[in-house]
Design a protein around this motif. Structure first.
Motif, mmCIF file in Angstrom:
data_model
loop_
_atom_site.group_PDB
_atom_site.id
_atom_site.type_symbol
_atom_site.label_atom_id
_atom_site.label_comp_id
_atom_site.label_asym_id
_atom_site.label_seq_id
_atom_site.Cartn_x
_atom_site.Cartn_y
_atom_site.Cartn_z
ATOM 1 N N GLU A 130 0.709 -1.538 0.342
ATOM 2 C CA GLU A 130 -0.223 -0.142 0.205
ATOM 3 C C GLU A 130 0.843 1.587 0.703
ATOM 4 O OE1 GLU A 130 -2.656 -0.475 3.805
ATOM 5 O OE2 GLU A 130 -3.303 -2.422 2.605
ATOM 6 N N VAL A 131 0.668 2.776 0.238
ATOM 7 C CA VAL A 131 0.998 3.823 0.063
ATOM 8 C C VAL A 131 1.728 3.550 1.471
ATOM 9 C CG1 VAL A 131 0.630 6.003 -0.364
ATOM 10 C CG2 VAL A 131 -0.384 4.523 -1.646
ATOM 11 N N GLY A 132 1.234 3.476 1.903
ATOM 12 C CA GLY A 132 1.592 3.614 3.561
ATOM 13 C C GLY A 132 2.832 2.888 4.525
ATOM 14 N N ARG A 133 2.394 1.081 3.779
ATOM 15 C CA ARG A 133 2.373 -0.007 4.851
ATOM 16 C C ARG A 133 2.862 -0.974 3.819
ATOM 17 N NH1 ARG A 133 -2.878 -1.871 8.340
ATOM 18 N NH2 ARG A 133 -3.614 -2.176 6.314
ATOM 19 N N ALA A 134 3.450 -1.914 4.049
ATOM 20 C CA ALA A 134 3.195 -3.396 3.373
ATOM 21 C C ALA A 134 2.420 -4.442 4.463
ATOM 22 C CB ALA A 134 4.666 -3.643 3.239
ATOM 23 N N VAL A 135 2.015 -4.875 3.957
ATOM 24 C CA VAL A 135 1.052 -6.484 4.375
ATOM 25 C C VAL A 135 1.660 -7.113 3.872
ATOM 26 C CG1 VAL A 135 -1.674 -7.005 4.904
ATOM 27 C CG2 VAL A 135 -0.561 -4.224 5.171
ATOM 28 N N LEU A 136 1.798 -8.211 5.114
ATOM 29 C CA LEU A 136 1.602 -9.793 4.603
ATOM 30 C C LEU A 136 1.132 -10.425 5.012
ATOM 31 C CD1 LEU A 136 6.083 -10.005 5.145
ATOM 32 C CD2 LEU A 136 4.895 -9.442 3.100
ATOM 33 N N ALA A 137 0.491 -11.376 4.595
ATOM 34 C CA ALA A 137 -0.822 -12.639 4.863
ATOM 35 C C ALA A 137 0.139 -13.484 5.276
ATOM 36 C CB ALA A 137 -1.890 -12.928 3.890
ATOM 37 N N CYS A 138 -0.017 -14.317 5.911
ATOM 38 C CA CYS A 138 0.583 -15.073 6.935
ATOM 39 C C CYS A 138 -0.087 -16.579 7.398
ATOM 40 C CB CYS A 138 1.727 -14.720 8.055
ATOM 41 S SG CYS A 138 2.906 -13.639 7.930
#
Length: 257
Positions: free
Chosen positions: A30-38
């Motif tokens: 995303e623009v302000g963050r990274a999201v990792l599905a685990c």
């Protein structure tokens, strides 16, 4: 593989989740963050109450602040299975303690990063909180707890100490609470030229009573083994040493930090 110094690309290792009992199943930048599905690697189907086997009931998502990717905050969205026991009906969640403490908002890897950022890189708590995208209180409380676990509660940290430094440090710049802490440092590695100084303890307050109480908490054998104490000109430290009959072979009235 043409170059044996490389291994196969592995996002789990790159992102630092390989030691948390997790495996990455997806990513979203995303623009302000990274999201990792685990997801949690190890199943956890056995009932805590009766030991019977459970069946998967549903799943929930646990969100944890994780190591920043560069300076982009990273969030782990961990899918956690919930089980129901076939025998007694008890419901429980998959064990995620390898990834984070119960009810914690930071992963264990994020905790380690935050502690090193404060101690080694001298970042402020505000900067650490910004990098992790968490509230200041959340970062501060987590770092204090982790620091106590790996530093203050280490039973071996007093071993081999022969030279200590005592100084005060202004750590709070608000009207709430005591502004100063008393800092005790192991200077033995510096004297022996075997490494850098080590933090032994930090005690809230700056007075003869604070240092005297800290000394009284240490074993007499440990106090007797101290050869040199370096302290600044604050008379409270010298008064405390005299009250406790703390008699190192040498005292230096120069600043210890």
């Amino acid at each position: 593989m043409a170059d044996v110094t490389f291994t196969r690309a592995d996002l789990d290792t790159f992102a630092g989740v390989d030691g948390l009992g997790l495996v990455i199943t997806g990513q979203r930048i995303e623009v302000g963050r990274a999201v990792l599905a685990c997801r949690v690697i190890e199943p956890d189907p056995w009932c805590r109450r009766c030991g019977g086997e459970g069946r998967v009931r549903d799943s929930v998502v646990r969100r944890l602040a994780h190591l920043p990717c560069g300076w982009r905050p990273t969030v782990l969205e961990v899918t956690v299975r919930r089980y129901r026991c076939r025998e007694c009906g008890m419901v429980w969640r998959q064990d995620t303690t390898a990834a984070a403490e119960p009810r914690a908002k930071l992963s264990r890897a994020a905790l380690r990063w935050a502690l090193e950022a404060l101690v080694l890189s001298h970042l402020t708590v505000a900067r650490v909180a910004q990098a992790l995208a968490v509230a200041w209180d959340t970062a501060n409380d987590a770092v204090l707890a982790e620091g106590r676990r790996v530093l203050i509660d280490d039973p071996d940290r007093f071993t081999g100490v022969a030279v200590i430094g005592v100084d005060e440090h202004c750590w709070r710049h608000t009207g709430k609470g005591d502004k100063y802490v008393t800092v005790i440092i192991d200077l033995t590695p510096v004297r022996d030229r075997t490494g850098p100084a080590r933090l032994l303890d930090m005690v809230e307050g700056r007075s003869s009573e604070v240092f005297a109480t800290w000394l009284s908490d240490q074993d007499q054998a440990w106090r007797d083994a101290i050869e040199v104490v370096a302290m600044d000109g604050f008379t409270g430290f010298k008064t405390a040493a005299a009250r406790m009959n703390f008699r190192p072979r040498s005292r230096s009235l120069t600043r210890s930090t």
